[in-house]
Design a protein around this motif. Structure first.
Motif, PDB file in Angstrom:
ATOM      1  N   GLY A 180       0.727  -0.923   0.333  1.00 58.75           N
ATOM      2  CA  GLY A 180       0.357  -0.079  -0.122  1.00 58.75           C
ATOM      3  C   GLY A 180       1.203   1.453  -0.351  1.00 58.75           C
ATOM      4  N   PHE A 181      -0.089   2.162  -0.923  1.00 57.58           N
ATOM      5  CA  PHE A 181       0.715   3.560  -0.453  1.00 57.58           C
ATOM      6  C   PHE A 181       0.346   4.222   1.286  1.00 57.58           C
ATOM      7  CE2 PHE A 181       0.409   8.358  -0.820  1.00 57.58           C
ATOM      8  CZ  PHE A 181       1.541   9.092  -1.133  1.00 57.58           C
ATOM      9  N   CYS A 182      -1.188   4.114   1.484  1.00 61.39           N
ATOM     10  CA  CYS A 182      -1.336   5.312   2.839  1.00 61.39           C
ATOM     11  C   CYS A 182      -2.700   4.567   3.193  1.00 61.39           C
ATOM     12  CB  CYS A 182      -0.887   6.341   2.839  1.00 61.39           C
ATOM     13  SG  CYS A 182      -1.659   7.071   4.041  1.00 61.39           S
ATOM     14  N   ALA A 183      -3.057   4.145   4.101  1.00 60.26           N
ATOM     15  CA  ALA A 183      -4.781   4.006   4.442  1.00 60.26           C
ATOM     16  C   ALA A 183      -5.569   5.087   4.904  1.00 60.26           C
ATOM     17  CB  ALA A 183      -4.705   2.737   5.052  1.00 60.26           C
ATOM     18  N   GLY A 184      -4.652   5.999   5.031  1.00 59.76           N
ATOM     19  CA  GLY A 184      -4.847   7.439   6.098  1.00 59.76           C
ATOM     20  C   GLY A 184      -4.587   7.131   7.440  1.00 59.76           C
ATOM     21  N   GLN A 185      -5.769   7.786   8.347  1.00 56.85           N
ATOM     22  CA  GLN A 185      -5.630   7.696  10.014  1.00 56.85           C
ATOM     23  C   GLN A 185      -5.358   6.011   9.785  1.00 56.85           C
ATOM     24  OE1 GLN A 185      -4.574   9.891  11.764  1.00 56.85           O
ATOM     25  NE2 GLN A 185      -4.898   8.234  13.159  1.00 56.85           N
ATOM     26  N   ASP A 186      -4.778   5.798  11.033  1.00 56.95           N
ATOM     27  CA  ASP A 186      -4.819   4.396  11.870  1.00 56.95           C
ATOM     28  C   ASP A 186      -6.531   4.890  12.563  1.00 56.95           C
ATOM     29  OD1 ASP A 186      -4.617   2.289  13.236  1.00 56.95           O
ATOM     30  OD2 ASP A 186      -2.212   2.216  12.668  1.00 56.95           O
ATOM     31  N   LEU A 187      -6.946   3.962  11.862  1.00 54.02           N
ATOM     32  CA  LEU A 187      -8.446   3.823  12.662  1.00 54.02           C
ATOM     33  C   LEU A 187      -8.158   3.181  14.090  1.00 54.02           C
ATOM     34  CD1 LEU A 187     -11.107   3.132   9.590  1.00 54.02           C
ATOM     35  CD2 LEU A 187     -10.326   5.852  11.158  1.00 54.02           C
ATOM     36  N   GLY A 188      -7.550   2.081  14.331  1.00 51.81           N
ATOM     37  CA  GLY A 188      -6.978   1.563  15.198  1.00 51.81           C
ATOM     38  C   GLY A 188      -7.094   2.686  16.950  1.00 51.81           C
ATOM     39  N   ASP A 189      -6.675   4.002  16.073  1.00 52.84           N
ATOM     40  CA  ASP A 189      -6.455   5.068  17.549  1.00 52.84           C
ATOM     41  C   ASP A 189      -7.439   5.841  17.261  1.00 52.84           C
ATOM     42  OD1 ASP A 189      -3.372   4.402  17.856  1.00 52.84           O
ATOM     43  OD2 ASP A 189      -2.977   5.791  16.093  1.00 52.84           O
ATOM     44  N   ARG A 190      -8.535   5.560  16.834  1.00 48.15           N
ATOM     45  CA  ARG A 190      -9.953   6.277  16.501  1.00 48.15           C
ATOM     46  C   ARG A 190     -11.003   5.633  17.444  1.00 48.15           C
ATOM     47  NH1 ARG A 190      -6.714   9.625  16.599  1.00 48.15           N
ATOM     48  NH2 ARG A 190      -6.778  11.314  15.240  1.00 48.15           N
ATOM     49  N   ASP A 191     -11.016   3.799  17.669  1.00 49.68           N
ATOM     50  CA  ASP A 191     -11.765   3.227  18.315  1.00 49.68           C
ATOM     51  C   ASP A 191     -12.934   3.947  19.675  1.00 49.68           C
ATOM     52  OD1 ASP A 191     -13.409   0.969  19.221  1.00 49.68           O
ATOM     53  OD2 ASP A 191     -11.617  -0.542  19.122  1.00 49.68           O
ATOM     54  N   PRO A 192     -13.959   3.793  18.859  1.00 51.14           N
ATOM     55  CA  PRO A 192     -15.444   4.730  20.107  1.00 51.14           C
ATOM     56  C   PRO A 192     -14.936   3.733  21.629  1.00 51.14           C
ATOM     57  CG  PRO A 192     -16.133   4.102  18.034  1.00 51.14           C
ATOM     58  CD  PRO A 192     -14.498   4.203  17.383  1.00 51.14           C
ATOM     59  N   ARG A 193     -14.649   2.037  21.106  1.00 52.26           N
ATOM     60  CA  ARG A 193     -14.944   1.604  22.543  1.00 52.26           C
ATOM     61  C   ARG A 193     -14.035   1.606  22.889  1.00 52.26           C
ATOM     62  NH1 ARG A 193     -15.594  -3.428  18.561  1.00 52.26           N
ATOM     63  NH2 ARG A 193     -13.712  -2.445  17.962  1.00 52.26           N
TER      64      ARG A 193
END
Ligand code: T3D
Length: 264
Positions: free
Chosen positions: A61-74
């Motif tokens: 990949g080039f880049c998948a944007g923001q790491d959603l692991g750091d934005r997990d609402p739970r």
């Protein structure tokens, strides 16, 4: 090498090559990678030895944007202030890329999603592997475009295509991106890095001041009237005309030889 493993840095023959290096997450941004990337572009700004930047990604990949692991609402106390994270992490880097008076090349080696796509689009010359895809992934998770994407897409493609990509989040293949004028060139996967590095080498041995002023003139035209743009061209040509590289270019023309630009 950089202090951080999340990006890899090499400086050779005037080219600062930056590799986003979180391949197991398709090079999605965590805070460390944000700070390392910003520091790399700051270095490109500060060091005269750097005459061109080449940005690419490790792995598929080039880049998948923001790491959603750091934005997990739970795992969070409440909704994040994403305006704050943009202002803290993304926007300073985007501003550095646009303000850098040296060419910035993106070699998009694979999927570029969300802010990952838009960081590539903020670069001056975008090469993409034919298998690469650009995805405005934001609408899939309830967000709107960032990292300059709303600006880049609407200017490069016009409103219809910009809205189509942003609202549907449909992947756009590299060849279509080239046909639409979103990127410079789609190239065979196996040739991507050779093509991008050859262009970077050409820029790094070119008239750095003139190239930087060219970038600034084209960018200024996006918001200027014709009349105001003539003033920009006058001012930038005045600066370019005082550069050593301009004198060398003219002398080399008369000598019928290839100019030896020093980036001064
Ligand atoms: O938050 C703020 O500060 C505001 C700023 C936001 C900017 C943004 O960029 S928002 C948009 C965030 N990005 C996305 O929504 C894209 C999410 N990823 C995808 O949709 C897909 O992964 C791709 C379309 C990019 C690629 O699909 P595919 O099928 O080729 O790969 P995959 O299997 O989905 O991903 C491979 C691995 O990377 C996978 O991990 P696993 O299951 O093998 O352990 C996947 O979870 C991980 N990954 C991909 N993207 C991200 C990611 N992990 C964390 N964050 C990601 N963005």
């Amino acid at each position: 090498m950089s202090d951080s493993d999340s990006i890899l840095l090499t400086l050779s023959e005037g080219v600062l090559e930056i590799t986003l290096n979180r391949p197991e997450r398709l090079n999605a941004f965590n805070d460390e990678m944000h700070l390392a990337l910003r520091a790399a572009f700051q270095r490109a700004h500060d060091e005269a030895e750097v005459r061109c930047v080449l940005l690419t990604g490790a792995g598929r990949g080039f880049c998948a944007g923001q790491d959603l692991g750091d934005r997990d609402p739970r795992k969070m106390d409440g909704p994040p202030d994403l305006g704050h994270t943009l202002e803290t992490f993304y926007n300073p880097t985007l501003r550095l890329i646009r303000a850098l008076e040296k060419p910035v090349i993106a070699a998009v080696n694979g999927v570029a999603a969300g802010a990952g796509a838009n960081i590539a689009l903020a670069c001056d010359i975008v090469f993409a592997a034919k298998s690469a895809r650009f995805i405005q992934a934001f609408s899939k998770i309830g967000l709107s475009p960032d990292a300059g994407g709303s600006w880049s897409l609407s200017r490069l493609l016009g409103e219809a295509r910009a809205k189509g990509l942003a609202l549907t989040a449909e992947p756009l293949g590299a060849e279509q991106a080239e046909a639409w004028g979103l990127i410079w060139k789609a190239v065979e996967d196996a040739e991507l890095m050779a093509v991008a590095r050859a262009q970077a080498a050409t820029f790094a041995s070119g008239p750095t001041r003139g190239l930087g002023l060219t970038k600034m003139s084209i960018q200024a035209a996006a918001t200027n009237s014709f009349d105001a743009q003539l003033d920009v061209e006058r001012d930038n040509q005045r600066i370019a005309g005082r550069s050593e590289d301009y004198a060398e270019g003219v002398i080399a023309f008369f000598d019928k030889r290839t100019p030896e630009f020093k980036g001064k």
